[in-house]
Design a protein around this motif. Structure first.
Motif, PDB file in Angstrom:
ATOM      1  N   UNK A 157     -15.040  10.062   1.662  1.00  0.00           N
ATOM      2  CA  UNK A 157     -13.606  10.204   1.957  1.00  0.00           C
ATOM      3  C   UNK A 157     -12.760   9.668   0.806  1.00  0.00           C
ATOM      4  N   UNK A 158     -11.520  10.110   0.734  1.00  0.00           N
ATOM      5  CA  UNK A 158     -10.574   9.654  -0.269  1.00  0.00           C
ATOM      6  C   UNK A 158      -9.745   8.472   0.209  1.00  0.00           C
ATOM      7  N   UNK A 159     -10.198   7.793   1.255  1.00  0.00           N
ATOM      8  CA  UNK A 159      -9.480   6.651   1.811  1.00  0.00           C
ATOM      9  C   UNK A 159     -10.499   5.696   2.426  1.00  0.00           C
ATOM     10  N   UNK A 160     -10.076   4.470   2.643  1.00  0.00           N
ATOM     11  CA  UNK A 160     -10.842   3.529   3.457  1.00  0.00           C
ATOM     12  C   UNK A 160      -9.883   2.539   4.107  1.00  0.00           C
ATOM     13  N   UNK A 161     -10.361   1.911   5.147  1.00  0.00           N
ATOM     14  CA  UNK A 161      -9.584   0.943   5.909  1.00  0.00           C
ATOM     15  C   UNK A 161     -10.114  -0.447   5.571  1.00  0.00           C
ATOM     16  N   UNK A 162      -9.199  -1.329   5.155  1.00  0.00           N
ATOM     17  CA  UNK A 162      -9.553  -2.716   4.864  1.00  0.00           C
ATOM     18  C   UNK A 162      -9.044  -3.588   6.004  1.00  0.00           C
ATOM     19  N   UNK A 163      -9.940  -4.330   6.600  1.00  0.00           N
ATOM     20  CA  UNK A 163      -9.586  -5.289   7.643  1.00  0.00           C
ATOM     21  C   UNK A 163      -9.713  -6.673   7.029  1.00  0.00           C
ATOM     22  N   UNK A 164      -8.703  -7.487   7.216  1.00  0.00           N
ATOM     23  CA  UNK A 164      -8.659  -8.787   6.547  1.00  0.00           C
ATOM     24  C   UNK A 164      -8.321  -9.885   7.559  1.00  0.00           C
ATOM     25  N   UNK A 165      -8.965 -11.038   7.356  1.00  0.00           N
ATOM     26  CA  UNK A 165      -8.708 -12.200   8.207  1.00  0.00           C
ATOM     27  C   UNK A 165      -8.820 -13.452   7.351  1.00  0.00           C
TER      28      UNK A 165
END
Length: 136
Positions: A56-64
Motif C-alpha cells: 500500500x501507499x499508506x500506513x497507520x502509525x499508532x503511538x503511545x
C-alpha cells in the motif's frame, strides 16, 4: 523537488492502549505489523506500531507515550475509509467486533448507505465502503 501521487502517506494517531489497538487493526482488519518500537519509559520515549499492507501507499502509525500520554480526541468525522468495491463481508465485520471494534451509525448517512462504520478502541472510525474509488 515536487510532491506527487507516488508520495507515501503516514496517518499518525495516539492510542491509550497499544495492545487493544493492535488487536483491532491487525487481528481484526488484517493489517500487517510493518514496524514496532517499544518505549523504554524515559521521557520522550514513545511506543510506536506501524500497521498497513506492504504494497500500500499508506500506513497507520499508532503511538503511545506512557510518561506523557495523549488522550485520543476523535470526532465522528475522523474517518479512515477503505474502498472495497464490493459488499462488506459479514465475517470481516464480526471479526473486527471480536477484536475490539464497535459497529456504529455513521455521522454522515452517506456511509451507512455505502458501507459499514466501525469504531476502534480509541474511538476513531473505520469505514468499509462498498464503493470503488479512483483519483483519475
Amino acid at each position: 523537488m515536487s510532491i506527487d501521487g507516488q508520495a507515501h502517506i503516514r496517518i499518525a494517531r495516539p492510542t491509550r492502549d497499544m495492545a487493544a489497538a493492535e488487536r483491532f487493526w491487525v487481528g481484526g482488519l488484517g493489517l500487517d505489523v510493518l514496524f514496532r518500537k517499544e518505549g523504554d519509559g524515559t521521557p520522550g520515549s514513545h511506543s510506536l506500531l506501524m500497521v498497513g499492507w506492504p504494497t500500500a501507499g499508506w500506513h497507520l502509525e499508532l503511538v503511545h507515550d506512557p510518561a506523557h500520554p495523549v488522550d485520543p480526541r476523535p470526532t465522528p468525522e475522523d474517518l479512515l475509509v477503505i474502498y472495497l468495491g464490493k459488499e462488506v463481508p459479514a465475517e470481516l465485520v464480526e471479526r473486527l467486533e471480536r477484536h475490539g471494534g464497535t459497529r456504529v451509525a455513521a455521522h454522515n448517512p452517506y456511509w451507512d448507505e455505502w458501507g459499514v462504520t466501525l469504531q476502534d478502541p480509541d474511538g476513531y472510525r473505520l469505514v468499509l465502503s462498498t464503493r470503488s474509488w479512483s483519483n483519475s
